[in-house]
Design a protein around this motif. Structure first.
Motif, PDB file in Angstrom:
ATOM      1  N   GLY A  37      12.449   2.167 -42.460  1.00 55.74           N
ATOM      2  CA  GLY A  37      11.024   1.914 -42.498  1.00 55.74           C
ATOM      3  C   GLY A  37      10.270   3.231 -42.439  1.00 55.74           C
ATOM      4  O   GLY A  37      10.690   4.172 -41.742  1.00 55.74           O
ATOM      5  N   ASP A  38       9.147   3.326 -43.140  1.00 56.95           N
ATOM      6  CA  ASP A  38       8.443   4.607 -43.227  1.00 56.95           C
ATOM      7  C   ASP A  38       7.889   5.090 -41.895  1.00 56.95           C
ATOM      8  O   ASP A  38       7.613   6.270 -41.717  1.00 56.95           O
ATOM      9  CB  ASP A  38       7.341   4.575 -44.291  1.00 56.95           C
ATOM     10  N   PHE A  39       7.765   4.182 -40.914  1.00 58.10           N
ATOM     11  CA  PHE A  39       7.258   4.600 -39.601  1.00 58.10           C
ATOM     12  C   PHE A  39       8.202   5.571 -38.907  1.00 58.10           C
ATOM     13  O   PHE A  39       7.801   6.272 -37.971  1.00 58.10           O
ATOM     14  CB  PHE A  39       7.029   3.375 -38.704  1.00 58.10           C
ATOM     15  N   ALA A  40       9.472   5.633 -39.326  1.00 61.62           N
ATOM     16  CA  ALA A  40      10.454   6.509 -38.673  1.00 61.62           C
ATOM     17  C   ALA A  40      10.669   7.824 -39.409  1.00 61.62           C
ATOM     18  O   ALA A  40      11.398   8.691 -38.924  1.00 61.62           O
ATOM     19  CB  ALA A  40      11.793   5.771 -38.540  1.00 61.62           C
ATOM     20  N   VAL A  41      10.036   7.987 -40.551  1.00 61.89           N
ATOM     21  CA  VAL A  41      10.313   9.146 -41.396  1.00 61.89           C
ATOM     22  C   VAL A  41       9.952  10.457 -40.717  1.00 61.89           C
ATOM     23  O   VAL A  41      10.756  11.401 -40.688  1.00 61.89           O
ATOM     24  CB  VAL A  41       9.580   9.016 -42.753  1.00 61.89           C
ATOM     25  N   SER A  42       8.763  10.559 -40.161  1.00 68.27           N
ATOM     26  CA  SER A  42       8.333  11.814 -39.528  1.00 68.27           C
ATOM     27  C   SER A  42       9.255  12.206 -38.385  1.00 68.27           C
ATOM     28  O   SER A  42       9.603  13.380 -38.227  1.00 68.27           O
ATOM     29  CB  SER A  42       6.893  11.692 -39.032  1.00 68.27           C
ATOM     30  N   MET A  43       9.641  11.230 -37.587  1.00 66.47           N
ATOM     31  CA  MET A  43      10.527  11.493 -36.461  1.00 66.47           C
ATOM     32  C   MET A  43      11.837  12.119 -36.942  1.00 66.47           C
ATOM     33  O   MET A  43      12.326  13.102 -36.368  1.00 66.47           O
ATOM     34  CB  MET A  43      10.820  10.195 -35.710  1.00 66.47           C
ATOM     35  N   THR A  79      15.445  16.923 -38.028  1.00 66.43           N
ATOM     36  CA  THR A  79      16.591  17.226 -38.878  1.00 66.43           C
ATOM     37  C   THR A  79      16.120  17.905 -40.164  1.00 66.43           C
ATOM     38  O   THR A  79      15.275  17.363 -40.868  1.00 66.43           O
ATOM     39  CB  THR A  79      17.357  15.933 -39.250  1.00 66.43           C
ATOM     40  N   PRO A  80      16.661  19.089 -40.499  1.00 71.08           N
ATOM     41  CA  PRO A  80      16.238  19.792 -41.714  1.00 71.08           C
ATOM     42  C   PRO A  80      16.783  19.136 -42.985  1.00 71.08           C
ATOM     43  O   PRO A  80      17.718  18.339 -42.944  1.00 71.08           O
ATOM     44  CB  PRO A  80      16.842  21.188 -41.531  1.00 71.08           C
ATOM     45  N   ASN A  81      16.168  19.479 -44.100  1.00 69.16           N
ATOM     46  CA  ASN A  81      16.619  19.056 -45.435  1.00 69.16           C
ATOM     47  C   ASN A  81      16.503  17.557 -45.700  1.00 69.16           C
ATOM     48  O   ASN A  81      17.167  17.035 -46.590  1.00 69.16           O
ATOM     49  CB  ASN A  81      18.075  19.488 -45.680  1.00 69.16           C
ATOM     50  N   MET A  82      15.659  16.877 -44.915  1.00 67.86           N
ATOM     51  CA  MET A  82      15.505  15.439 -45.112  1.00 67.86           C
ATOM     52  C   MET A  82      14.380  15.150 -46.112  1.00 67.86           C
ATOM     53  O   MET A  82      13.253  15.598 -45.938  1.00 67.86           O
ATOM     54  CB  MET A  82      15.169  14.739 -43.794  1.00 67.86           C
ATOM     55  N   GLU A  83      14.705  14.419 -47.167  1.00 72.92           N
ATOM     56  CA  GLU A  83      13.692  13.990 -48.135  1.00 72.92           C
ATOM     57  C   GLU A  83      13.552  12.479 -48.073  1.00 72.92           C
ATOM     58  O   GLU A  83      14.530  11.761 -47.800  1.00 72.92           O
ATOM     59  CB  GLU A  83      14.088  14.429 -49.552  1.00 72.92           C
ATOM     60  N   TYR A  84      12.353  12.007 -48.331  1.00 75.70           N
ATOM     61  CA  TYR A  84      12.081  10.573 -48.303  1.00 75.70           C
ATOM     62  C   TYR A  84      11.530  10.140 -49.644  1.00 75.70           C
ATOM     63  O   TYR A  84      10.666  10.810 -50.223  1.00 75.70           O
ATOM     64  CB  TYR A  84      11.074  10.244 -47.195  1.00 75.70           C
ATOM     65  N   THR A  85      12.040   9.027 -50.151  1.00 73.31           N
ATOM     66  CA  THR A  85      11.555   8.520 -51.424  1.00 73.31           C
ATOM     67  C   THR A  85      11.376   7.009 -51.379  1.00 73.31           C
ATOM     68  O   THR A  85      12.140   6.307 -50.703  1.00 73.31           O
ATOM     69  CB  THR A  85      12.533   8.878 -52.571  1.00 73.31           C
TER      70      THR A  85
END
Length: 341
Positions: free
Chosen positions: A224-230, A235-241
């Protein structure tokens, strides 16, 4: 500015009447608890000199607590949309009086319709996407890629009992090119069996994903997008799509628990949650990353990132939770046979 001042007056100008409780217990999600305390709970306490106690955890567990213990001490509960729907059907909530909510008018027509269906007030909308370590797996642009052999043992997905568990089954049905409502999820479950070799973990707490990425247990997660920022902050190198084919949306809602004795404070809290100032603050990427439902809120491009807002909101599909809840018992049984044996 006028809306913010009006909302503030609601809480500071009216004050507490003599003899009224200055306490309220809020049951809320167990993610980003520090931000929840700093950006929602503490400012609300200061508005009217209230003492706010919080209980946190995932939506399903907290819903079960209320359903099984009618004498609980909770006043208001924040739940996912499907749990709110179930709770209303079971008569766990007090009837919402819209006249006590000045900010109710800031909700869209569809959101106000949701209130009628769940007897609960939506305060944020979220949707599901893919977060991944681009250094290890390259670029991901579609849901169908998750079924590729290169992802063997590298993926975490939400368990069927979580907020986005049913949405994962919807995605699997889409992968099978079958309308989930036409076959009671059979094609989706078959697709999940095909996905199984790629799944390292099924999770119930999205807050656990950051450690999974850090420890190298996974390289990809459906989340869920609510957890993306956390996750990105830790953690480095994390991309979200969010694939252009679309995603599935869920509202988080607030309900007044049936046995609450602090109604005055309950309505203050709900209206506060809907206020332009609170919605804007909670939407910050440095805060709860909650997409706003107050239609007066306008986000910066930075804060709009990774939210069900703008173009992503436009391509977010709805889930028929009436249908989901009618099938869920069977889906859980079949899911456990496939994913958790």
């Amino acid at each position: 500015m006028v809306v913010i001042m009006a909302t503030a007056f609601l809480f500071t100008g009216c004050g507490q009447k003599a003899g009224q409780s200055k306490k309220i217990t809020v049951s809320t999600f167990g993610i980003s608890t520090k931000e929840m305390k700093n950006d929602v709970v503490s400012p609300f306490e200061k508005l009217d000199n209230l003492d706010v106690k919080t209980q946190s955890g995932d939506s399903a567990a907290r819903y079960t607590q209320i359903a099984h213990n009618p004498n609980n001490s909770i006043d208001v509960v924040e739940l996912s949309q499907n749990n709110a729907l179930s709770g209303n059907k079971k008569g766990l909530f007090q009837k919402i009086n819209f006249n006590k909510l000045k900010n109710f008018k800031t909700l869209s027509h569809n959101q106000q319709k949701l209130v009628e269906e769940t007897n609960s007030i939506p305060y944020t909308v979220n949707s599901m996407g893919i977060i991944y370590n681009s250094k290890k797996v390259g670029k991901i642009t579609s849901w169908d890629q998750l079924w590729g052999k290169k992802f063997k043992g590298k993926i975490a997905i939400p368990d069927i009992t979580t907020t986005f568990g049913p949405a994962m089954l919807y995605v699997a049905s889409d992968h099978a090119k079958t309308d989930i409502s036409k076959d009671n999820g059979k094609a989706g479950l078959k697709a999940m069996k095909e996905l199984k070799p790629n799944v390292a973990k099924t999770y119930t707490q999205s807050s656990d994903l950051a450690n999974m990425f850090k420890n190298g247990e996974i390289d990809v997660a459906v989340v869920g997008d609510f957890a993306v920022s956390m996750i990105q902050n830790s953690t480095p190198n994390m991309e979200y799509t969010v694939p252009t084919s679309g995603t599935y949306a869920n509202y988080d809602t607030i309900s007044i628990v049936k046995n609450s004795k602090n109604l005055n404070n309950d309505y203050k809290y709900i209206d506060y949650r809907l206020s332009e100032k609170t919605q804007t603050r909670a939407a910050s990427t440095k805060s709860l990353n909650n997409a706003p439902v107050n239609n007066n809120v306008k986000l910066t491009s930075k804060d709009a990132k990774n939210k069900t807002y703008g173009d992503i909101a436009k391509r977010a599909k709805t889930i028929d939770f009436e249908y989901v809840n009618s099938q869920l018992k069977n889906w859980i049984t079949e899911w456990n046979k496939i994913m958790n044996k």
